[in-house]
Design a protein around this motif. Structure first.
Motif, PDB file in Angstrom:
ATOM      1  N   ASN A  51       0.614  -1.288   0.198  1.00 55.00           N
ATOM      2  CA  ASN A  51       0.043  -0.144  -0.135  1.00 55.00           C
ATOM      3  C   ASN A  51       0.705   1.196  -0.043  1.00 55.00           C
ATOM      4  N   LYS A  52       0.240   2.433  -0.383  1.00 56.19           N
ATOM      5  CA  LYS A  52       0.845   3.733  -0.189  1.00 56.19           C
ATOM      6  C   LYS A  52       1.417   4.148   1.069  1.00 56.19           C
ATOM      7  N   GLU A  53       0.828   3.619   2.156  1.00 54.82           N
ATOM      8  CA  GLU A  53       1.242   3.659   3.405  1.00 54.82           C
ATOM      9  C   GLU A  53       1.091   2.405   4.107  1.00 54.82           C
ATOM     10  N   TYR A  74      -4.989   4.581  -8.959  1.00 54.87           N
ATOM     11  CA  TYR A  74      -5.792   5.381  -8.491  1.00 54.87           C
ATOM     12  C   TYR A  74      -5.667   5.389  -6.849  1.00 54.87           C
ATOM     13  N   SER A  75      -5.788   6.404  -6.056  1.00 52.25           N
ATOM     14  CA  SER A  75      -5.728   6.604  -4.671  1.00 52.25           C
ATOM     15  C   SER A  75      -6.490   7.756  -4.298  1.00 52.25           C
ATOM     16  N   LEU A  76      -6.748   7.520  -2.910  1.00 49.48           N
ATOM     17  CA  LEU A  76      -7.796   8.735  -2.497  1.00 49.48           C
ATOM     18  C   LEU A  76      -6.826   9.840  -2.020  1.00 49.48           C
ATOM     19  N   ASP A  77      -6.901  10.794  -1.769  1.00 52.92           N
ATOM     20  CA  ASP A  77      -6.482  12.133  -1.166  1.00 52.92           C
ATOM     21  C   ASP A  77      -7.135  12.566  -0.078  1.00 52.92           C
ATOM     22  N   THR A  78      -6.852  11.902   0.910  1.00 51.17           N
ATOM     23  CA  THR A  78      -7.515  12.191   2.489  1.00 51.17           C
ATOM     24  C   THR A  78      -6.568  11.810   3.550  1.00 51.17           C
ATOM     25  N   ASP A  79      -7.069  12.403   4.543  1.00 50.73           N
ATOM     26  CA  ASP A  79      -6.045  11.832   5.706  1.00 50.73           C
ATOM     27  C   ASP A  79      -6.986  11.158   6.996  1.00 50.73           C
ATOM     28  N   ASN A  80      -8.278  10.738   6.325  1.00 53.83           N
ATOM     29  CA  ASN A  80      -9.137   9.829   7.035  1.00 53.83           C
ATOM     30  C   ASN A  80      -8.367   8.618   7.481  1.00 53.83           C
ATOM     31  N   ALA A  81      -8.257   8.425   8.865  1.00 53.23           N
ATOM     32  CA  ALA A  81      -7.552   7.101   9.373  1.00 53.23           C
ATOM     33  C   ALA A  81      -8.502   6.041   9.725  1.00 53.23           C
ATOM     34  N   ASP A  82      -9.808   6.237   9.399  1.00 55.34           N
ATOM     35  CA  ASP A  82     -10.695   5.117   9.990  1.00 55.34           C
ATOM     36  C   ASP A  82     -10.521   3.871   8.944  1.00 55.34           C
ATOM     37  N   SER A  83     -10.689   2.838  10.028  1.00 59.72           N
ATOM     38  CA  SER A  83     -10.215   1.323   9.522  1.00 59.72           C
ATOM     39  C   SER A  83     -11.376   0.936   8.419  1.00 59.72           C
ATOM     40  N   VAL A  84     -10.792   0.219   7.349  1.00 54.92           N
ATOM     41  CA  VAL A  84     -11.739  -0.152   6.341  1.00 54.92           C
ATOM     42  C   VAL A  84     -12.205  -1.734   6.612  1.00 54.92           C
ATOM     43  N   SER A  85     -13.643  -1.696   6.693  1.00 54.95           N
ATOM     44  CA  SER A  85     -14.251  -3.097   7.009  1.00 54.95           C
ATOM     45  C   SER A  85     -14.705  -3.782   5.408  1.00 54.95           C
ATOM     46  N   SER A  86     -15.226  -3.046   4.626  1.00 55.22           N
ATOM     47  CA  SER A  86     -15.674  -3.733   3.488  1.00 55.22           C
ATOM     48  C   SER A  86     -15.209  -2.796   2.186  1.00 55.22           C
ATOM     49  N   LEU A  87     -15.074  -3.416   1.142  1.00 54.37           N
ATOM     50  CA  LEU A  87     -14.912  -2.728  -0.386  1.00 54.37           C
ATOM     51  C   LEU A  87     -15.370  -3.346  -1.253  1.00 54.37           C
ATOM     52  N   GLU A  88     -16.077  -2.880  -2.352  1.00 51.48           N
ATOM     53  CA  GLU A  88     -16.826  -3.385  -3.635  1.00 51.48           C
ATOM     54  C   GLU A  88     -16.393  -2.552  -4.822  1.00 51.48           C
ATOM     55  N   LEU A  89     -15.945  -3.066  -5.799  1.00 55.77           N
ATOM     56  CA  LEU A  89     -16.153  -2.547  -7.039  1.00 55.77           C
ATOM     57  C   LEU A  89     -17.226  -2.654  -7.846  1.00 55.77           C
ATOM     58  N   LEU A  90     -17.951  -1.564  -8.092  1.00 61.22           N
ATOM     59  CA  LEU A  90     -19.186  -1.457  -8.701  1.00 61.22           C
ATOM     60  C   LEU A  90     -18.980  -1.635 -10.189  1.00 61.22           C
ATOM     61  N   SER A  91     -18.146  -0.894 -10.619  1.00 57.95           N
ATOM     62  CA  SER A  91     -17.903  -0.827 -12.085  1.00 57.95           C
ATOM     63  C   SER A  91     -16.369  -0.665 -12.294  1.00 57.95           C
ATOM     64  N   LYS A  92     -16.044  -0.125 -13.459  1.00 54.82           N
ATOM     65  CA  LYS A  92     -14.602   0.142 -13.836  1.00 54.82           C
ATOM     66  C   LYS A  92     -14.429   1.426 -13.377  1.00 54.82           C
ATOM     67  N   GLY A 133      -9.216  12.460  -6.666  1.00 53.89           N
ATOM     68  CA  GLY A 133      -9.035  11.364  -5.643  1.00 53.89           C
ATOM     69  C   GLY A 133      -9.513  11.945  -4.281  1.00 53.89           C
ATOM     70  N   SER A 134     -10.016  13.011  -4.061  1.00 51.52           N
ATOM     71  CA  SER A 134     -10.532  13.465  -2.601  1.00 51.52           C
ATOM     72  C   SER A 134     -11.602  12.824  -2.249  1.00 51.52           C
ATOM     73  N   LEU A 135     -12.046  12.596  -0.899  1.00 52.29           N
ATOM     74  CA  LEU A 135     -12.958  11.909  -0.373  1.00 52.29           C
ATOM     75  C   LEU A 135     -14.136  12.804   0.111  1.00 52.29           C
ATOM     76  N   ALA A 136     -15.222  12.656  -0.361  1.00 50.60           N
ATOM     77  CA  ALA A 136     -16.386  13.536   0.164  1.00 50.60           C
ATOM     78  C   ALA A 136     -16.852  13.095   1.308  1.00 50.60           C
ATOM     79  N   THR A 137     -17.881  13.924   1.832  1.00 50.18           N
ATOM     80  CA  THR A 137     -18.464  13.682   3.157  1.00 50.18           C
ATOM     81  C   THR A 137     -19.274  12.057   3.027  1.00 50.18           C
TER      82      THR A 137
END
Length: 363
Positions: A117-119, A158-176, A197-201
């Protein structure tokens, strides 16, 4: 001697109960050493199996066709559709391991590469794989280190531009172009990779609660064009389920409180999945040695207590001669086209293939 006889009677009772619950097949693996396996099944013969019933038999219908060894635990394992590549993750860090399934002349699964990962974190990564386009994997252990990696070039695309350190519980690719992210706190983000790549609310609001952990399951869509209409079920460690339509994610379509006895402290194995062939049915596991089936059709927007249609109890069996604690179900998955068939695995190394019935209709 009397104690041994009692245990044998309890084991016999469990077997009979498991048969009554339509447990079709069971395959056990060695616990301790982590083994990557691929199970192959073929259509069962019309003749009866060893239990005097039509169904699947482990010796006849299931066979280990490829296997390999890992020098680290495997907490998540995904196949890249259309390839012979597997991707895994697990402690002690967030890196991914790529595996090559053997060709027709080899039954060995071999390690290929490692993706970082990038971090770098000490939490293992959640994984989602693409169903179309060039092979890629979406992965990350915290929101701030989510990225999409192209498997051919091994580079992040692709990567997100955010400092949100919440843990990830689930991921799903919906489309390309889109993916859905659920944090351990239960927040949902719908991300369009065509945008910066910024993360919205977070796009949904959760009920208040301290110390809760959440995961999600997405109902199968007919095509990638239906990505925005995905129906998402979120499950909390306290047994709450919220069902959300992503076209209007501000409030849940329905929600329920499930009466689940929790025998596990590992929130990472909580699983909620939608039935591919039943629009309103979902399955829940990871709390104990059972898999619960629910019908959400009658659920309402306000919280109500709901009872399951069916409970699979087959994994609740002794782990050894002197150990009579129940195993805990670590994961389950629905058969893609047999509407009442599921597969589930547990901490005692067992794999069950089973059918369920609507007990309310049968009674």
């Amino acid at each position: 001697m009397e104690e041994d006889a009692l245990k044998e009677d309890e084991l016999d009772d469990w077997l009979i109960e498991s048969i009554k619950l339509n447990c079709l097949a069971c395959y056990s693996f060695l616990s301790g050493t982590v083994i990557c396996t691929c199970l192959s099944s073929r259509k069962p013969h019309k003749s009866l199996n060893g239990l005097g019933r039509k169904g699947l038999c482990p010796e006849r219908d299931f066979k280990v066709v490829h296997g390999g060894f890992s020098d680290r635990p495997i907490s998540c394992l995904k196949h890249i559709r259309g390839t012979r590549i597997l991707v895994s993750s697990g402690p002690p860090d967030s890196s991914l391991q790529l595996w090559q399934i053997g060709a027709d002349d080899s039954d060995v699964i071999k390690p290929l590469h490692c993706i970082h990962n990038k971090e770098h974190t000490k939490k293992w990564s959640r994984i989602a794989t693409s169903a179309s386009g060039s092979p890629c994997v979406l992965h990350g252990s915290e929101v701030k280190d989510i990225q999409v990696t192209d498997l051919e070039s091994k580079k992040a695309i692709y990567s997100l531009d955010t400092d949100n350190a919440d843990s990830v519980s689930s991921l799903e690719l919906l489309s390309k172009d889109e993916f859905l992210l659920c944090s351990g706190r239960g927040h949902l983000w719908l991300v369009d990779m065509r945008q910066p790549g910024s993360l919205a609310t977070p796009c949904t609001v959760l009920p208040q609660g301290e110390g809760l952990h959440w995961c999600m399951g997405i109902r199968n869509r007919l095509s990638e064009s239906d990505a925005a209409s995905s129906r998402v079920a979120r499950l909390s460690s306290s047994g709450h389920v919220l069902v959300t339509d992503m076209r209007d994610a501000r409030s849940p379509l329905c929600q329920a409180k499930l009466n689940l006895s929790c025998e596990s402290s590992d929130y990472n194995i909580m699983t909620v999945t939608w039935a591919p062939a039943f629009d309103d049915c979902l399955a829940v596991s990871g709390f104990n040695g059972k898999v619960h089936i629910y019908n959400t059709k009658s659920w309402i927007p306000a919280f109500t207590e709901e009872e399951p249609l069916f409970i699979h109890k087959g994994h609740a069996i002794a782990e050894g001669p002197d150990d009579w604690r129940s195993a805990v179900v670590t994961t389950h998955v629905w058969h893609p086209w047999k509407p009442r068939t599921l597969l589930s695995a547990a901490t005692n190394g067992s794999l069950h293939v089973w059918d369920w019935i609507d007990q309310k209709m049968e009674s």
